[in-house]
Design an enzyme around this catalytic site. Structure first.
Site, mmCIF file in Angstrom:
data_model
loop_
_atom_site.group_PDB
_atom_site.id
_atom_site.type_symbol
_atom_site.label_atom_id
_atom_site.label_comp_id
_atom_site.label_asym_id
_atom_site.label_seq_id
_atom_site.Cartn_x
_atom_site.Cartn_y
_atom_site.Cartn_z
ATOM 1 N N GLY A 84 -9.696 -21.903 -9.552
ATOM 2 C CA GLY A 84 -9.832 -20.739 -8.678
ATOM 3 C C GLY A 84 -11.235 -20.730 -8.114
ATOM 4 N N GLU A 133 -10.608 -14.364 -1.747
ATOM 5 C CA GLU A 133 -11.737 -14.964 -1.015
ATOM 6 C C GLU A 133 -13.054 -14.822 -1.774
ATOM 7 O OE1 GLU A 133 -11.886 -14.760 3.229
ATOM 8 O OE2 GLU A 133 -9.769 -14.213 3.351
ATOM 9 N N GLY A 157 -0.101 14.400 -9.991
ATOM 10 C CA GLY A 157 1.164 13.734 -10.292
ATOM 11 C C GLY A 157 1.832 13.135 -9.071
ATOM 12 N N HIS A 197 -4.438 13.691 -5.686
ATOM 13 C CA HIS A 197 -3.019 14.028 -5.499
ATOM 14 C C HIS A 197 -2.337 14.447 -6.801
ATOM 15 C CE1 HIS A 197 -3.394 12.125 -1.528
ATOM 16 N NE2 HIS A 197 -2.160 12.498 -1.243
#
Length: 380
Positions: free
Chosen positions: A131, A363, A340, A338
């Site tokens: 990687g 990247e 739940g 927000h």
């Protein structure tokens, strides 16, 4: 410095808002849940000039700069980050690699079709066991007359199945040698070149991610980009620009999540008043807005340097690192605001939250960005 959108940026932003309202918003969750890569959508974006943003007009592109490019990726990502990711990968990786390092014949052959999305582009560096350690790649190319025989596989490749053209970096020398890698353009349909496993991902699910497989694949030397041994150096230069695009993707996610949270905080009443009136919520919004501003300034400074053909490695890494980490935090806070409902698929912040994490990985991870930044600082 003028911080206002120029006329082109304003036109792009409005054009994408109108387009997204009709062609993206109604299908976001359908594409996400079924992992549908909507090729026809990208063809439409190609017709609008958004798949060849940086490509000069002589090759069929829009001929725009990096400030406009940030606007394109950001505005799309405010609506659906997975679409923004695919636009970014197509533009800044595959297409830009050919634009930057291809010869005239290669540019005229591939760029007009990529710029209009007649061709969808892919770009391959990562492998299963390499990687961040790209120099340890196992995919090899051996010269055979006017061709090269390629064996191996690449993974986590955006458009690995649907891509018509892929720029791939393979090993032509010793493992670990930064001058032992070379870039080639692979065209769909050539013998020995195929797609493998499609990844089942946490987020960015409408952006296709899959393996590329090479089994005694014969690629002509005419498809080699630049000189033998230049592939790794080319890839690092391409990633400098690619980091700006991932930063723009991060900025779009951050803005989308913040705007949703701000709207909800004004509409949601508790104890007889909107939750935005409570300090615990308003302070979150203040932090989110500040981090968005900082991300935007870093990105456009990096774009300024890129436009002036000045070194952008350090600032590009800073912009990518900061914007990606900020977008994860902002998406997390948007879910928290927000409550739940933020944990359900009925509100957009749940998807922004899932999509955001890729930005700190793709990247070049956050840790790699810190390595790039610190090494450059210590050189000075």
């Amino acid at each position: 410095m003028n911080f206002d959108y120029n006329e082109t940026q304003s036109m792009i932003a409005q054009s994408i808002k109108d387009f997204a309202e009709k062609n993206i918003k109604p299908f976001i969750m359908e594409w996400d849940e079924a992992q549908i890569f909507p090729i026809d959508l990208f063809k439409k974006l190609g017709e609008m000039g958004f798949m060849g943003v940086l490509v000069p007009e002589e090759y069929g592109g829009s001929g725009l700069g990096y400030h406009e490019y940030i606007t394109v990726v950001e505005e799309i990502s405010k609506v659906d980050p997975s679409i923004g990711l695919s636009v970014a990968a197509h533009n800044s990786l595959c297409t830009n690699h050919i634009l930057t390092f291809g010869n005239e014949e290669q540019k005229r052959k591939f760029l007009p079709k990529l710029a209009t999305a007649e061709f969808i582009g892919a770009w391959g560096l990562t492998e299963h066991n390499t990687g961040s350690d790209a120099g340890g790649m196992n995919t090899t190319a051996v010269r055979d007359g006017d061709s090269w025989i390629v064996n191996g596989a690449k993974n986590f490749i955006t458009h690995g199945i649907s891509g018509d053209v892929a720029v791939v970096i393979v090993r032509t020398g010793e493992k670990g040698d930064s001058k032992g890698m070379t870039a080639f353009v692979f065209e769909k349909g050539i013998p020995g070149f195929s797609s493998g496993k499609k990844e089942n991902k946490l987020g960015m699910r409408a952006s296709e991610t899959a393996e590329l497989v090479f089994d005694n694949c014969r690629v002509p030397d005419a498809n080699r980009l630049g000189e033998v041994g230049e592939g790794f150096v080319q890839a690092m230069k391409i990633l400098d620009g690619g980091r700006i695009s991932i930063g723009a993707l991060s900025l779009g996610i951050a803005k989308g999540a913040y705007e949703a949270a701000l709207k909800y905080s004004k509409e949601r009443y508790q104890f007889g008043q909107p939750i935005s009136s409570f300090q615990g919520i308003s302070f979150k919004l203040a932090d989110m807005a500040t981090e968005i501003e900082a991300s935007e300034l870093l990105l456009h400074k990096a774009a300024f340097l890129k436009q002036k053909h000045k070194p952008v490695t350090t600032l590009g890494a800073m912009a990518k690192m900061y914007a990606s980490e900020a977008c994860v935090k902002i998406a997390n806070d948007a879910v928290q605001i927000h409550g739940g409902y933020g944990y359900t698929k009925d509100f957009p912040v749940e998807k922004f939250y899932r999509d955001s994490k890729l930005c700190t990985i793709g990247e070049g991870t956050t840790e790699i960005q810190k390595l790039v930044i610190s090494r450059n600082l210590l050189k000075e």
